[in-house]
Enzyme design. Structure first.
Site, PDB file in Angstrom:
ATOM      1  N   GLY A  58     -17.933 -37.181 -25.769  1.00 31.73           N
ATOM      2  CA  GLY A  58     -16.937 -38.245 -25.905  1.00 31.73           C
ATOM      3  C   GLY A  58     -17.063 -38.928 -27.257  1.00 31.73           C
ATOM      4  O   GLY A  58     -18.173 -39.139 -27.733  1.00 31.73           O
ATOM      5  N   GLU A  68     -26.418 -36.945 -24.224  1.00 29.69           N
ATOM      6  CA  GLU A  68     -27.350 -36.021 -23.547  1.00 29.69           C
ATOM      7  C   GLU A  68     -26.866 -34.563 -23.527  1.00 29.69           C
ATOM      8  O   GLU A  68     -27.678 -33.643 -23.619  1.00 29.69           O
ATOM      9  CB  GLU A  68     -27.661 -36.494 -22.122  1.00 29.69           C
ATOM     10  N   THR A  87     -23.618 -42.685 -27.775  1.00 32.98           N
ATOM     11  CA  THR A  87     -22.839 -42.820 -26.543  1.00 32.98           C
ATOM     12  C   THR A  87     -22.594 -44.288 -26.238  1.00 32.98           C
ATOM     13  O   THR A  87     -23.496 -45.126 -26.388  1.00 32.98           O
ATOM     14  CB  THR A  87     -23.487 -42.161 -25.289  1.00 32.98           C
ATOM     15  N   ASP A 135     -22.295 -45.238 -23.364  1.00 35.19           N
ATOM     16  CA  ASP A 135     -22.954 -45.460 -22.063  1.00 35.19           C
ATOM     17  C   ASP A 135     -24.382 -45.992 -22.198  1.00 35.19           C
ATOM     18  O   ASP A 135     -24.926 -46.524 -21.232  1.00 35.19           O
ATOM     19  CB  ASP A 135     -23.009 -44.146 -21.258  1.00 35.19           C
ATOM     20  N   MET A 148     -16.544 -48.224 -17.999  1.00 31.35           N
ATOM     21  CA  MET A 148     -17.152 -46.898 -18.077  1.00 31.35           C
ATOM     22  C   MET A 148     -18.681 -46.980 -18.012  1.00 31.35           C
ATOM     23  O   MET A 148     -19.229 -48.049 -17.734  1.00 31.35           O
ATOM     24  CB  MET A 148     -16.715 -46.212 -19.373  1.00 31.35           C
ATOM     25  N   GLU A 194     -17.852 -47.634 -13.319  1.00 33.78           N
ATOM     26  CA  GLU A 194     -17.112 -46.508 -12.724  1.00 33.78           C
ATOM     27  C   GLU A 194     -17.972 -45.637 -11.812  1.00 33.78           C
ATOM     28  O   GLU A 194     -17.462 -44.998 -10.897  1.00 33.78           O
ATOM     29  CB  GLU A 194     -16.501 -45.635 -13.832  1.00 33.78           C
ATOM     30  N   HIS A 210     -10.408 -45.761 -21.695  1.00 33.29           N
ATOM     31  CA  HIS A 210     -10.774 -45.298 -23.041  1.00 33.29           C
ATOM     32  C   HIS A 210     -10.621 -46.357 -24.131  1.00 33.29           C
ATOM     33  O   HIS A 210     -11.054 -46.125 -25.264  1.00 33.29           O
ATOM     34  CB  HIS A 210      -9.988 -44.034 -23.386  1.00 33.29           C
ATOM     35  N   GLN A 218     -12.373 -48.720 -24.282  1.00 38.05           N
ATOM     36  CA  GLN A 218     -13.781 -49.055 -24.566  1.00 38.05           C
ATOM     37  C   GLN A 218     -14.395 -48.182 -25.651  1.00 38.05           C
ATOM     38  O   GLN A 218     -15.448 -48.479 -26.187  1.00 38.05           O
ATOM     39  CB  GLN A 218     -14.616 -48.912 -23.283  1.00 38.05           C
ATOM     40  N   ARG A 219     -13.760 -47.045 -25.926  1.00 32.03           N
ATOM     41  CA  ARG A 219     -14.315 -46.114 -26.916  1.00 32.03           C
ATOM     42  C   ARG A 219     -13.536 -46.112 -28.221  1.00 32.03           C
ATOM     43  O   ARG A 219     -13.926 -45.434 -29.173  1.00 32.03           O
ATOM     44  CB  ARG A 219     -14.270 -44.685 -26.358  1.00 32.03           C
TER      45      ARG A 219
END
Ligand code: F6P
Length: 342
Positions: A11, A103, A125, A127, A169, A222, A272, A274-275
């Site tokens: 991503g 990862e 990431t 995340d 996310m 999520e 998305h 958020q990205r």
């Protein structure tokens, strides 16, 4: 002239261009030729590459996304694909490769390293779920976007006396929910690490309202799941790395809250957003430091390592350790958030 390849996989994430720029600037300074590999591992399979020079990375620091493009391609899925990766790596005469990813991308980088290829990594990431680094770049931008969204939802929640559920996310880790929830003053934060007890959530909201509050903000990751249920999925189909598409838990939680408490409830899925967009100053600096460190590892021939932030220092850690387990939310940290629930 020595050649270093660089790719971005998985991503996309704000700060990728800062890493690319830093590695290219350092590499050129050290007399390296830089080959930009397009769309992650897909570019190595298809031999889709372009030379990167000072001009190619000029002005990209504040830009979101990645100038190299990305994909969720797993070359180890098909024998033919990984064969082509090996062939193209050699055919292009790459002395080393910098893989920027999470990862999955770094998992592939690690496997290639174990096969004898000169690979290093930089941890990306939103995340923040990669081990062996205090933080990944992209995370800070994501939590700032979510915090701003929560602030905005606060004012409308208060005006309408509603419960606002915000789905964020983070896949199977609750970092985005936790940190943006704390920063935004959420009244409840639901994360994948702790199964959701919907009765408890509703009781907590009711308690808050009995104190005279007429609105509540619930942040849900999520990947959160109900106590006796399974994850809520957007679709069952798996991607090349075996991941399901998460999403939809926010609506389920919102419906239950409205049904059980009688309070009017609305759900926002940030997705998305958020990205996207420009990275924060923190992510630009972190990305720059990671990019320099990754190139430094190439210069030192210290392969199989990943740049990592530990405290205030940028250090090198084995790729193997970084991809071996997911970094999930620290419960001591979550307990801080709990003080403010309900
Ligand atoms: O890993 C980053 C991430 O944004 C996760 O938070 C999310 O679950 C996933 O990627 C979404 O993937 P895609 O962009 O393929 O929809």
């Amino acid at each position: 002239m020595k050649k270093v390849g660089i790719l971005t996989g998985g991503g996309d994430c704000p700060g990728l261009n800062a890493v690319i720029r830093a590695s290219v600037r350092y590499a050129v300074k050290e007399g390296y030729q830089v080959i930009g590999i397009k769309n992650g591992w897909k570019g190595l399979i298809e031999n889709d590459m372009t030379e990167l020079g000072l001009q190619s990375v000029s002005g990209i620091l504040p830009k979101g996304g990645t100038i190299l493009g990305t994909s969720r391609t797993n070359p180890y899925k098909k024998e033919d694909d990984i064969k082509r990766v090996r062939e193209n790596f050699k055919k292009m005469g790459l002395d080393a490769l910098i893989a920027i990813g999470g990862e999955d991308t770094l998992g592939v980088a690690n496997k290639l390293y174990k096969e004898g290829f000169n690979v290093v990594g930089a941890p990306k990431t939103i995340d923040n779920d990669l081990s062996c680094t205090d933080v990944t770049f992209g995370f800070d931008t994501a939590i700032n976007i979510v915090t701003e969204a929560i602030d905005r939802l606060h004012t409308t929640a208060e005006s309408h006396h509603r419960v606002m559920v915000v789905e964020v996310m983070g896949r199977h880790a609750g970092w985005i929910a936790l940190e943006s929830g704390i920063a935004g003053g959420a009244d409840m934060i639901l994360i994948p690490e702790i199964p959701v007890d919907i009765e408890e959530v509703c009781e907590s909201i009711k308690k808050r309202h009995s104190r005279g509050k007429t609105f509540s903000i619930v942040v849900v990751a999520e990947g959160a799941q109900f106590k006796k249920g399974s994850m809520v999925l957007q679709e069952e189909k798996l991607d090349a790395f075996g991941h399901v598409r998460l999403g939809g838990i926010g609506q389920r939680i919102g419906d239950e809250i409205e049904k059980r408490t009688g309070y009017e409830t609305r759900v926002t899925v940030l997705g998305h957003l958020q990205r996207g967009g420009t990275p924060t100053a923190f992510d630009r600096v972190l990305g720059t430091r990671f990019g320099i460190k990754a190139m430094e590892l190439v210069l030192k021939k210290d392969f199989g390592k990943m740049a990592s932030l530990q405290g205030s220092k940028i250090v090198a850690v084995p790729l193997d350790a970084a991809v071996s387990e997911l970094k999930t939310v620290d419960m001591e940290f979550y307990n801080i958030a709990k003080i403010f629930f309900g």
